[in-house]
Enzyme design. Sequence first.
Site, PDB file in Angstrom:
ATOM      1  CB  CYS A  96      31.027  31.301 -28.529  1.00 19.07           C
ATOM      2  SG  CYS A  96      31.630  32.480 -29.741  1.00 19.07           S
ATOM      3  CB  CYS A 170      33.152  29.640 -23.547  1.00 19.45           C
ATOM      4  SG  CYS A 170      31.652  30.197 -22.730  1.00 19.45           S
ATOM      5  CB  CYS A 174      31.597  30.374 -19.501  1.00 14.93           C
ATOM      6  SG  CYS A 174      31.336  30.104 -21.264  1.00 14.93           S
TER       7      CYS A 174
END
Length: 223
Positions: A96, A170, A174
């Site tokens: 996250c 995210c 990510c």
Amino acid sequence: MSESPAALRPHRDLSVDQRHALTTAATRLERDFGDSFNVETIERFLHTSYEQFAGRATVPNFLPLLAERFARQRLHALARVEGKISDGKPTVLFLCTHNAGRSQMALGFVTHLAGEHAVAWSGGSEPGDAINPSAVAAMAEIGIDITGEFPKPWTDEIVQAADVVITMGCGDACPVFPGKRYVNWELPDPAGQGLDAVRPIRDDIEERVRRLLAELDVTVGPG
């Protein structure tokens, strides 16, 4: 292990006790990973793990411990990537933004429900300074203690070692590796929220974790 320049270079501002703690950490890591990696690799992972926390740690005395724990996780991940660990346990990585709420609760559920039957890690694109206290309280209500965890980033070897990467907000930050299985969980961000707002997020995460473990054929204990 001797106090090599490589091991001590980033730690000049620390006390003698902290330097000793880092040297002791390097010795433990060499003992546990010496059959898989050389001393230079182990010290490099400890060095770079220390640097991940040095700029934002609120309690410097904990830096050597955080560095050792993160280096241990990273070395374990690298050993998986290189085929030096083949225990057959499915590995899940929860990502996250701050690694302070959603991903930490998910990690707590996997650890609680799956025990030794699975490996779970977590990380954040912009790691916070501490775990969200409302997330800690919400998990404590159902008997799961996540106070021993800490916000941390992800690294390439950690992502590569995961069988499944669960992302939670995210976005483009990510990491994406070809061939890796990614699953996005749309969940509200508990940052800044009180306990009443975090409880339903916690319960949603538990249901998702249970479904994920079932998909991975992981034995789940009572919870």
